[in-house]
Write a protein that holds these residues in place. Structure first.
Motif, PDB file in Angstrom:
ATOM      1  N   HIS A 155       4.510  -3.365  -3.979  1.00 50.61           N
ATOM      2  CA  HIS A 155       3.434  -3.591  -4.941  1.00 50.61           C
ATOM      3  C   HIS A 155       2.179  -2.846  -4.484  1.00 50.61           C
ATOM      4  CE1 HIS A 155       0.416  -5.762  -7.310  1.00 50.61           C
ATOM      5  NE2 HIS A 155       1.418  -6.099  -8.103  1.00 50.61           N
ATOM      6  N   PRO A 156       1.460  -2.187  -5.414  1.00 52.03           N
ATOM      7  CA  PRO A 156       0.282  -1.401  -5.022  1.00 52.03           C
ATOM      8  C   PRO A 156      -0.757  -2.177  -4.222  1.00 52.03           C
ATOM      9  CG  PRO A 156       0.909  -0.859  -7.264  1.00 52.03           C
ATOM     10  CD  PRO A 156       1.774  -2.020  -6.856  1.00 52.03           C
ATOM     11  N   LYS A 157      -0.969  -3.454  -4.544  1.00 52.96           N
ATOM     12  CA  LYS A 157      -1.959  -4.238  -3.796  1.00 52.96           C
ATOM     13  C   LYS A 157      -1.494  -4.476  -2.358  1.00 52.96           C
ATOM     14  CE  LYS A 157      -4.281  -7.564  -5.656  1.00 52.96           C
ATOM     15  NZ  LYS A 157      -4.634  -8.821  -6.354  1.00 52.96           N
ATOM     16  N   SER A 158      -0.198  -4.720  -2.194  1.00 49.54           N
ATOM     17  CA  SER A 158       0.332  -4.904  -0.839  1.00 49.54           C
ATOM     18  C   SER A 158       0.256  -3.595  -0.055  1.00 49.54           C
ATOM     19  CB  SER A 158       1.790  -5.379  -0.903  1.00 49.54           C
ATOM     20  OG  SER A 158       1.887  -6.631  -1.529  1.00 49.54           O
ATOM     21  N   ALA A 159       0.585  -2.491  -0.735  1.00 46.00           N
ATOM     22  CA  ALA A 159       0.533  -1.187  -0.073  1.00 46.00           C
ATOM     23  C   ALA A 159      -0.886  -0.869   0.382  1.00 46.00           C
ATOM     24  CB  ALA A 159       1.047  -0.106  -1.024  1.00 46.00           C
ATOM     25  N   LEU A 160      -1.880  -1.168  -0.463  1.00 50.01           N
ATOM     26  CA  LEU A 160      -3.271  -0.901  -0.104  1.00 50.01           C
ATOM     27  C   LEU A 160      -3.718  -1.796   1.049  1.00 50.01           C
ATOM     28  CD1 LEU A 160      -6.016   0.371  -0.427  1.00 50.01           C
ATOM     29  CD2 LEU A 160      -6.428  -1.118  -2.409  1.00 50.01           C
ATOM     30  N   GLN A 161      -3.316  -3.064   1.008  1.00 48.65           N
ATOM     31  CA  GLN A 161      -3.661  -3.995   2.081  1.00 48.65           C
ATOM     32  C   GLN A 161      -3.126  -3.480   3.425  1.00 48.65           C
ATOM     33  OE1 GLN A 161      -5.329  -6.940   1.419  1.00 48.65           O
ATOM     34  NE2 GLN A 161      -5.340  -7.738   3.509  1.00 48.65           N
ATOM     35  N   GLU A 162      -1.883  -3.038   3.428  1.00 44.96           N
ATOM     36  CA  GLU A 162      -1.271  -2.540   4.659  1.00 44.96           C
ATOM     37  C   GLU A 162      -1.917  -1.223   5.110  1.00 44.96           C
ATOM     38  OE1 GLU A 162       2.946  -2.377   4.284  1.00 44.96           O
ATOM     39  OE2 GLU A 162       3.116  -4.469   3.645  1.00 44.96           O
ATOM     40  N   TRP A 163      -2.247  -0.380   4.139  1.00 40.12           N
ATOM     41  CA  TRP A 163      -2.911   0.901   4.472  1.00 40.12           C
ATOM     42  C   TRP A 163      -4.247   0.642   5.153  1.00 40.12           C
ATOM     43  CZ3 TRP A 163      -7.606   2.940   3.040  1.00 40.12           C
ATOM     44  CH2 TRP A 163      -7.821   4.291   3.343  1.00 40.12           C
ATOM     45  N   SER A 206      -5.043  -7.609 -18.488  1.00 44.49           N
ATOM     46  CA  SER A 206      -5.252  -8.826 -17.704  1.00 44.49           C
ATOM     47  C   SER A 206      -5.931  -8.433 -16.399  1.00 44.49           C
ATOM     48  CB  SER A 206      -3.931  -9.542 -17.413  1.00 44.49           C
ATOM     49  OG  SER A 206      -3.171  -8.843 -16.449  1.00 44.49           O
ATOM     50  N   LYS A 207      -6.589  -9.399 -15.774  1.00 44.61           N
ATOM     51  CA  LYS A 207      -7.284  -9.121 -14.512  1.00 44.61           C
ATOM     52  C   LYS A 207      -6.279  -8.693 -13.444  1.00 44.61           C
ATOM     53  CE  LYS A 207     -10.593 -11.293 -11.323  1.00 44.61           C
ATOM     54  NZ  LYS A 207      -9.767 -11.498 -10.116  1.00 44.61           N
ATOM     55  N   GLN A 208      -5.127  -9.349 -13.398  1.00 46.52           N
ATOM     56  CA  GLN A 208      -4.113  -9.017 -12.400  1.00 46.52           C
ATOM     57  C   GLN A 208      -3.599  -7.593 -12.582  1.00 46.52           C
ATOM     58  OE1 GLN A 208      -0.425 -11.275 -12.660  1.00 46.52           O
ATOM     59  NE2 GLN A 208      -0.148 -11.146 -10.456  1.00 46.52           N
ATOM     60  N   GLU A 209      -3.329  -7.205 -13.826  1.00 44.53           N
ATOM     61  CA  GLU A 209      -2.842  -5.852 -14.087  1.00 44.53           C
ATOM     62  C   GLU A 209      -3.902  -4.814 -13.756  1.00 44.53           C
ATOM     63  OE1 GLU A 209      -1.694  -6.102 -18.135  1.00 44.53           O
ATOM     64  OE2 GLU A 209       0.248  -7.031 -17.715  1.00 44.53           O
ATOM     65  N   ALA A 210      -5.173  -5.142 -14.022  1.00 51.54           N
ATOM     66  CA  ALA A 210      -6.255  -4.215 -13.704  1.00 51.54           C
ATOM     67  C   ALA A 210      -6.384  -4.043 -12.189  1.00 51.54           C
ATOM     68  CB  ALA A 210      -7.572  -4.702 -14.301  1.00 51.54           C
ATOM     69  N   GLU A 211      -6.242  -5.128 -11.428  1.00 50.67           N
ATOM     70  CA  GLU A 211      -6.281  -5.032  -9.971  1.00 50.67           C
ATOM     71  C   GLU A 211      -5.141  -4.146  -9.455  1.00 50.67           C
ATOM     72  OE1 GLU A 211      -6.165  -9.008  -8.499  1.00 50.67           O
ATOM     73  OE2 GLU A 211      -8.308  -9.374  -8.863  1.00 50.67           O
ATOM     74  N   THR A 212      -3.960  -4.339 -10.021  1.00 47.63           N
ATOM     75  CA  THR A 212      -2.807  -3.537  -9.609  1.00 47.63           C
ATOM     76  C   THR A 212      -3.040  -2.059  -9.900  1.00 47.63           C
ATOM     77  OG1 THR A 212      -1.280  -5.375  -9.982  1.00 47.63           O
ATOM     78  CG2 THR A 212      -0.336  -3.157  -9.981  1.00 47.63           C
ATOM     79  N   ALA A 213      -3.547  -1.764 -11.099  1.00 46.91           N
ATOM     80  CA  ALA A 213      -3.804  -0.373 -11.476  1.00 46.91           C
ATOM     81  C   ALA A 213      -4.889   0.243 -10.603  1.00 46.91           C
ATOM     82  CB  ALA A 213      -4.195  -0.296 -12.948  1.00 46.91           C
ATOM     83  N   ALA A 214      -5.913  -0.545 -10.276  1.00 48.76           N
ATOM     84  CA  ALA A 214      -6.986  -0.030  -9.425  1.00 48.76           C
ATOM     85  C   ALA A 214      -6.466   0.275  -8.021  1.00 48.76           C
ATOM     86  CB  ALA A 214      -8.135  -1.035  -9.364  1.00 48.76           C
ATOM     87  N   ALA A 215      -5.616  -0.609  -7.498  1.00 49.00           N
ATOM     88  CA  ALA A 215      -5.039  -0.378  -6.165  1.00 49.00           C
ATOM     89  C   ALA A 215      -4.173   0.876  -6.164  1.00 49.00           C
ATOM     90  CB  ALA A 215      -4.220  -1.597  -5.736  1.00 49.00           C
ATOM     91  N   ARG A 216      -3.389   1.059  -7.225  1.00 48.69           N
ATOM     92  CA  ARG A 216      -2.534   2.247  -7.321  1.00 48.69           C
ATOM     93  C   ARG A 216      -3.391   3.516  -7.356  1.00 48.69           C
ATOM     94  NH1 ARG A 216      -0.200   0.959 -11.622  1.00 48.69           N
ATOM     95  NH2 ARG A 216       1.671   0.008 -10.729  1.00 48.69           N
ATOM     96  N   LEU A 217      -4.461   3.485  -8.161  1.00 49.42           N
ATOM     97  CA  LEU A 217      -5.340   4.648  -8.262  1.00 49.42           C
ATOM     98  C   LEU A 217      -6.037   4.935  -6.935  1.00 49.42           C
ATOM     99  CD1 LEU A 217      -6.628   6.817 -10.018  1.00 49.42           C
ATOM    100  CD2 LEU A 217      -8.317   5.123 -10.783  1.00 49.42           C
ATOM    101  N   PHE A 218      -6.446   3.875  -6.237  1.00 44.80           N
ATOM    102  CA  PHE A 218      -7.108   4.047  -4.929  1.00 44.80           C
ATOM    103  C   PHE A 218      -6.160   4.758  -3.960  1.00 44.80           C
ATOM    104  CE2 PHE A 218      -8.516   3.105  -0.719  1.00 44.80           C
ATOM    105  CZ  PHE A 218      -9.898   2.987  -0.788  1.00 44.80           C
ATOM    106  N   MET A 219      -4.912   4.306  -3.926  1.00 47.68           N
ATOM    107  CA  MET A 219      -3.943   4.913  -3.004  1.00 47.68           C
ATOM    108  C   MET A 219      -3.651   6.375  -3.365  1.00 47.68           C
ATOM    109  SD  MET A 219      -3.207   2.861  -0.582  1.00 47.68           S
ATOM    110  CE  MET A 219      -1.686   3.569   0.085  1.00 47.68           C
TER     111      MET A 219
END
Length: 223
Positions: A155-163, A206-219
């Protein structure tokens, strides 16, 4: 609240639902924009738990993945997007009961609404026929996604957290910067930032989907 239109009753039966109490099933299909006293909210709450248990049981029985991989797949398979995908394949948009303005605004194609109604239908099935019957419906309609690749990638949020942890950075911070549109067609803009690295904004239904998309874009930008 009246009963079900015959085409809707037949549609439910064709997809394996045990329609007995028509008022219960009409409630499961009814959005708050109709103004009716009873809409799908309570059944969606129940169906969300039914779906989660059905998928968790399925994944646990299917192999020996560790807890982290099981949770990753579970989150992907029970997400609003996954539920909405199943709903569209089934033809659910034609049967959702909406107020005129909500329908004119395209609410019948909203991932949030379709996902909620899909869960409400599972809640209704649980009430009418029990968990085993609801689980059979999940196994019928989620089969392709469970057998496919849904949830296998991190999941993009998990990937960003680990990064961030791996690069000795502070944990990522998520901020809701904007919310627009009516409740049935809301849009959320979220900003994720990592101190001394950068930030990325994304907008979704949704807020959750926006967080996921933002994490993906950040990575994509900094990972």
């Amino acid at each position: 609240m009246t009963g079900l239109p015959e085409p809707t009753r037949q549609w439910l039966a064709d997809h394996g639902f045990s329609v007995q109490d028509e008022h219960l099933w009409r409630e499961a299909l009814t959005h708050g924009s109709t103004g009716h006293a009873r809409d799908y909210d309570r059944l969606e709450f129940l169906g969300d738990r039914v779906l989660g248990l059905a998928i968790a049981d399925w994944l646990y029985s299917a192999g020996d993945d560790d807890e982290g991989k099981l949770a990753q797949r579970l989150n992907a398979l029970v997400s609003k997007g996954a539920c909405a995908k199943v709903a569209r394949v089934m033809g659910l948009p034609d049967h959702v009961l909406l107020g005129k303005q909500a329908r004119d605004d395209g609410a019948a194609q909203s991932d949030n609404i379709l996902g909620d109604v899909m869960e409400a239908l599972l809640g209704a099935e649980f009430i009418e026929a029990g968990f085993d019957s609801a689980r059979a419906i999940v196994r019928r309609h989620w089969h392709d996604d469970v057998q496919g690749k849904a949830g296998h990638s991190k999941h993009p949020k998990s990937a960003l957290q680990e990064w961030a942890a791996g690069n000795q950075r502070r944990p990522p911070e998520y901020q809701l910067v904007d919310r627009s549109g009516p409740d049935h067609k809301a849009r959320f803009t979220v900003r994720v930032s990592v101190h001394n690295v950068g930030q990325a904004d994304a907008t979704a239904g949704s807020k959750q989907e926006a967080e996921t998309a933002a994490a993906r874009l950040f990575m994509e930008r900094y990972g």
